[in-house]
Design a protein around this motif. Structure first.
Motif, PDB file in Angstrom:
ATOM      1  N   GLU A 404       0.818  -1.198   0.000  1.00 31.28           N
ATOM      2  CA  GLU A 404       0.000   0.000   0.000  1.00 31.28           C
ATOM      3  C   GLU A 404       0.862   1.262   0.000  1.00 31.28           C
ATOM      4  O   GLU A 404       0.587   2.224  -0.731  1.00 31.28           O
ATOM      5  CB  GLU A 404      -0.933  -0.002   1.209  1.00 31.28           C
ATOM      6  N   ALA A 405       1.928   1.242   0.815  1.00 30.32           N
ATOM      7  CA  ALA A 405       2.799   2.417   0.874  1.00 30.32           C
ATOM      8  C   ALA A 405       3.550   2.620  -0.442  1.00 30.32           C
ATOM      9  O   ALA A 405       3.744   3.755  -0.896  1.00 30.32           O
ATOM     10  CB  ALA A 405       3.786   2.264   2.028  1.00 30.32           C
ATOM     11  N   LEU A 406       3.957   1.531  -1.066  1.00 30.59           N
ATOM     12  CA  LEU A 406       4.643   1.635  -2.352  1.00 30.59           C
ATOM     13  C   LEU A 406       3.706   2.191  -3.423  1.00 30.59           C
ATOM     14  O   LEU A 406       4.096   3.025  -4.242  1.00 30.59           O
ATOM     15  CB  LEU A 406       5.170   0.263  -2.783  1.00 30.59           C
ATOM     16  N   GLN A 407       2.454   1.741  -3.432  1.00 39.21           N
ATOM     17  CA  GLN A 407       1.503   2.222  -4.430  1.00 39.21           C
ATOM     18  C   GLN A 407       1.250   3.713  -4.258  1.00 39.21           C
ATOM     19  O   GLN A 407       1.140   4.459  -5.233  1.00 39.21           O
ATOM     20  CB  GLN A 407       0.203   1.424  -4.327  1.00 39.21           C
ATOM     21  N   THR A 408       1.162   4.152  -3.008  1.00 40.93           N
ATOM     22  CA  THR A 408       0.990   5.583  -2.756  1.00 40.93           C
ATOM     23  C   THR A 408       2.216   6.361  -3.205  1.00 40.93           C
ATOM     24  O   THR A 408       2.122   7.417  -3.837  1.00 40.93           O
ATOM     25  CB  THR A 408       0.729   5.824  -1.260  1.00 40.93           C
ATOM     26  N   PHE A 409       3.396   5.812  -2.922  1.00 39.27           N
ATOM     27  CA  PHE A 409       4.664   6.479  -3.229  1.00 39.27           C
ATOM     28  C   PHE A 409       4.849   6.678  -4.730  1.00 39.27           C
ATOM     29  O   PHE A 409       5.264   7.733  -5.191  1.00 39.27           O
ATOM     30  CB  PHE A 409       5.813   5.646  -2.651  1.00 39.27           C
ATOM     31  N   VAL A 410       4.516   5.642  -5.517  1.00 42.22           N
ATOM     32  CA  VAL A 410       4.736   5.726  -6.965  1.00 42.22           C
ATOM     33  C   VAL A 410       3.509   6.249  -7.702  1.00 42.22           C
ATOM     34  O   VAL A 410       3.547   6.435  -8.926  1.00 42.22           O
ATOM     35  CB  VAL A 410       5.138   4.350  -7.544  1.00 42.22           C
ATOM     36  N   GLY A 411       2.402   6.466  -6.957  1.00 39.97           N
ATOM     37  CA  GLY A 411       1.196   6.981  -7.593  1.00 39.97           C
ATOM     38  C   GLY A 411       0.450   5.946  -8.396  1.00 39.97           C
ATOM     39  O   GLY A 411      -0.252   6.275  -9.361  1.00 39.97           O
ATOM     40  N   ALA A 412       0.577   4.665  -7.983  1.00 44.27           N
ATOM     41  CA  ALA A 412      -0.093   3.590  -8.714  1.00 44.27           C
ATOM     42  C   ALA A 412      -1.418   3.271  -8.052  1.00 44.27           C
ATOM     43  O   ALA A 412      -1.557   3.356  -6.831  1.00 44.27           O
ATOM     44  CB  ALA A 412       0.789   2.338  -8.734  1.00 44.27           C
ATOM     45  N   SER A 414      -4.247   1.062  -6.340  1.00 44.49           N
ATOM     46  CA  SER A 414      -4.168  -0.163  -5.546  1.00 44.49           C
ATOM     47  C   SER A 414      -4.937  -1.262  -6.239  1.00 44.49           C
ATOM     48  O   SER A 414      -5.858  -1.011  -7.011  1.00 44.49           O
ATOM     49  CB  SER A 414      -4.740   0.064  -4.142  1.00 44.49           C
ATOM     50  N   GLU A 415      -4.556  -2.505  -5.957  1.00 41.94           N
ATOM     51  CA  GLU A 415      -5.265  -3.648  -6.539  1.00 41.94           C
ATOM     52  C   GLU A 415      -5.219  -4.798  -5.554  1.00 41.94           C
ATOM     53  O   GLU A 415      -4.369  -4.856  -4.667  1.00 41.94           O
ATOM     54  CB  GLU A 415      -4.634  -4.071  -7.862  1.00 41.94           C
ATOM     55  N   THR A 416      -6.156  -5.706  -5.705  1.00 35.38           N
ATOM     56  CA  THR A 416      -6.212  -6.867  -4.831  1.00 35.38           C
ATOM     57  C   THR A 416      -5.190  -7.893  -5.298  1.00 35.38           C
ATOM     58  O   THR A 416      -5.174  -8.269  -6.463  1.00 35.38           O
ATOM     59  CB  THR A 416      -7.609  -7.510  -4.863  1.00 35.38           C
ATOM     60  N   PRO A 417      -4.294  -8.355  -4.395  1.00 34.80           N
ATOM     61  CA  PRO A 417      -3.307  -9.355  -4.808  1.00 34.80           C
ATOM     62  C   PRO A 417      -3.984 -10.596  -5.353  1.00 34.80           C
ATOM     63  O   PRO A 417      -5.011 -11.039  -4.858  1.00 34.80           O
ATOM     64  CB  PRO A 417      -2.566  -9.655  -3.494  1.00 34.80           C
ATOM     65  N   ARG A 418      -3.403 -11.152  -6.401  1.00 34.35           N
ATOM     66  CA  ARG A 418      -3.939 -12.373  -6.998  1.00 34.35           C
ATOM     67  C   ARG A 418      -3.291 -13.586  -6.365  1.00 34.35           C
ATOM     68  O   ARG A 418      -2.170 -13.537  -5.902  1.00 34.35           O
ATOM     69  CB  ARG A 418      -3.683 -12.365  -8.507  1.00 34.35           C
ATOM     70  N   SER A 419      -3.998 -14.707  -6.387  1.00 33.71           N
ATOM     71  CA  SER A 419      -3.460 -15.926  -5.793  1.00 33.71           C
ATOM     72  C   SER A 419      -2.559 -16.647  -6.763  1.00 33.71           C
ATOM     73  O   SER A 419      -2.627 -16.463  -7.969  1.00 33.71           O
ATOM     74  CB  SER A 419      -4.606 -16.870  -5.384  1.00 33.71           C
ATOM     75  N   ASP A 420      -1.681 -17.496  -6.228  1.00 30.81           N
ATOM     76  CA  ASP A 420      -0.818 -18.334  -7.058  1.00 30.81           C
ATOM     77  C   ASP A 420      -1.651 -19.259  -7.926  1.00 30.81           C
ATOM     78  O   ASP A 420      -1.280 -19.569  -9.045  1.00 30.81           O
ATOM     79  CB  ASP A 420       0.069 -19.206  -6.168  1.00 30.81           C
ATOM     80  N   LEU A 421      -2.777 -19.720  -7.392  1.00 36.09           N
ATOM     81  CA  LEU A 421      -3.513 -20.781  -8.065  1.00 36.09           C
ATOM     82  C   LEU A 421      -4.102 -20.311  -9.378  1.00 36.09           C
ATOM     83  O   LEU A 421      -4.160 -21.064 -10.344  1.00 36.09           O
ATOM     84  CB  LEU A 421      -4.619 -21.305  -7.148  1.00 36.09           C
ATOM     85  N   GLY A 422      -4.523 -19.069  -9.445  1.00 40.69           N
ATOM     86  CA  GLY A 422      -5.067 -18.549 -10.688  1.00 40.69           C
ATOM     87  C   GLY A 422      -4.043 -18.534 -11.800  1.00 40.69           C
ATOM     88  O   GLY A 422      -4.381 -18.558 -12.973  1.00 40.69           O
ATOM     89  N   ARG A 423      -2.762 -18.507 -11.434  1.00 41.91           N
ATOM     90  CA  ARG A 423      -1.699 -18.524 -12.433  1.00 41.91           C
ATOM     91  C   ARG A 423      -1.616 -19.872 -13.119  1.00 41.91           C
ATOM     92  O   ARG A 423      -1.110 -19.985 -14.221  1.00 41.91           O
ATOM     93  CB  ARG A 423      -0.374 -18.213 -11.713  1.00 41.91           C
TER      94      ARG A 423
END
Length: 432
Positions: A404-412, A414-423
């Motif tokens: 969350e802090a990185l997304q704020t820092f770079v201005g990106a 936010s998104e919900t992390p995806r699971s390994d299984l969907g890959r």
């Protein structure tokens, strides 16, 4: 169950699945999941694929049920419902080779070494040791536990992952002759999947290599063609270089990258097989791909183009321009797409942010382009654990150390992390 696919599952109920195991114990649920892959309920099919991925292939581990499931999955891949065929091929690939196996994407799988290592930890070799543990057990409870393990090994199992994975690999190897028809399938995704799978079976290369070269020559889908071309480079000998070299002039940059990567692999077998000029052309193509990556990628190195280029350059024979190699490695350094173990990420942080900050935290706008790229990739990465594993290095440098802090820092956004299984099974993929 759709009746027209019942014939694909002949013998499924004859297997003593209850006597086999997977990640969660008895494998008695496996036939139901395999049958659901051929059903008409899309949601049930997706769930069955996920369940199989989690059980007979669990985070890279294989079990006694894994090789037994292979023939049924192979039949589904060839003649099953359209919605299930690619998932079946994906699972077959995972059962054969995966990130825990002893292979390098730039040089191919070392089956000879794998077989030698597995032979030392097979059931016959381990059984005497387990019998000694039974005899030496100090009390009844420990003896019962030791006896249970001894009986499991005596039944033809080994606790060593190199041995258990090889059983599944060999089961898939036995199915390859029947899977070759997929090279001519109407679905480009299935042609891609079989081309990628064939790359990891050098023992089958006398059959697969000419077919892969033929596929690369006639294929209209660039991802499929590039996958086949690099598979040919992984399986080929130095004499294969002559058939791959013309693709350095291909119009599609993905094909040029595949040709360059294949040629460097062949040069690593014999550094005299490519002259300095040809080797320089191959390295130049990798440099171009690192600077301007393509939207379409292959499955090699889990679709992580920059990691693959980096590993390929580390396998370079002598003769390439050191300045071009260094420039290309620098371009790859901040690009983090996959990175299972976090080692590339931690090294990138250490090299791009040379020392812990003594003053205030840096501003994003004041960072170099490479520094911005690294933090941007981390902010958008699919797995929180990668950021957590590097949190101390980020924190020491005055940098944000959570997603969350990185997304704020770079201005990106936010998104919900995806699971390994969907890959792996039952979800859309950007890597084909």
């Amino acid at each position: 169950m759709i009746n027209e696919y019942e014939k694909l599952l002949a013998g499924l109920d004859d297997v003593n699945w209850a006597g086999l195991d997977h990640a969660y114990g008895s494998a008695e649920d496996v036939p139901g999941h395999i049958r659901a892959l051929c059903g008409s309920d899309d949601e049930a099919r997706k769930q069955a694929g996920m369940s199989l991925s989690n059980s007979i292939f669990h985070q890279g581990s294989r079990y006694s049920a894994s090789p037994v499931a292979v023939p049924f999955l192979a039949r589904i891949a060839v003649a099953g419902p359209a919605a299930a065929r690619e998932d079946a091929m994906w699972l077959l690939t995972r059962l054969a080779v995966d990130w825990h196996d002893e292979y390098d994407v730039t040089t191919g799988i070392n089956v000879t070494g794998w077989r030698a290592a597995a032979a030392e930890v097979g059931p016959e070799e381990l059984l005497p040791w387990y019998e000694e543990q039974v005899a030496a057990a100090a009390d009844a409870d420990k003896r019962a536990q030791a006896q249970e393990l001894r009986d499991w090994v005596a039944a033809g199992n080994s606790p060593d992952s190199r041995w258990s994975a090889l059983q599944s690999y060999d089961a898939v190897l036995a199915e390859l002759p029947g899977l070759l028809v997929l090279l001519d399938d109407d679905d480009a995704r299935l042609r891609t999947r079989i081309a990628y799978l064939l790359a990891w079976f050098p023992e089958f290369s006398s059959t697969s290599l000419p077919r892969l070269l033929s596929l690369a020559a006639r294929e209209e889908d660039p991802v499929t063609a590039a996958t086949a071309l690099l598979a040919a480079g992984i399986l080929g000998t130095t004499s294969t270089a002559g058939e791959i070299t013309p693709y350095l002039d291909a119009a599609d940059p993905l094909m040029r990258w595949a040709a360059a990567t294949a040629l460097i692999r062949l040069a690593a077998l014999d550094d005299a097989s490519l002259g300095p000029g040809l080797l320089g052309r191959a390295v130049a193509e990798l440099a171009a791909a690192a600077r301007e990556p393509f939207d379409r990628v292959t499955d090699y190195c889990e679709g992580d183009l920059h990691a693959h280029i980096e590993r390929t350059l580390h396998a370079l024979p002598p003769g390439a321009d050191p300045a071009v190699v260094r420039e290309t490695l620098d371009a790859c350094l901040p690009r983090i797409v996959w990175d299972y173990y976090g080692t590339r990420t931690r090294r990138a942080i250490e090299e791009l942010f040379l020392a812990p900050q003594q003053d205030l935290a840096p501003r994003y706008a004041d960072l170099t382009l490479a520094q911005q790229q690294l933090l941007g990739d981390l902010a958008g990465h699919r797995h929180d654990w990668l950021i957590r594993s590097s949190a101390d290095r980020l924190r020491d440098r005055g940098l944000p150390c959570t997603r969350e802090a990185l997304q704020t820092f770079v201005g990106a956004p936010s998104e919900t992390p995806r699971s390994d299984l969907g890959r792996d099974i039952g979800a859309p993929r950007t890597v084909v």
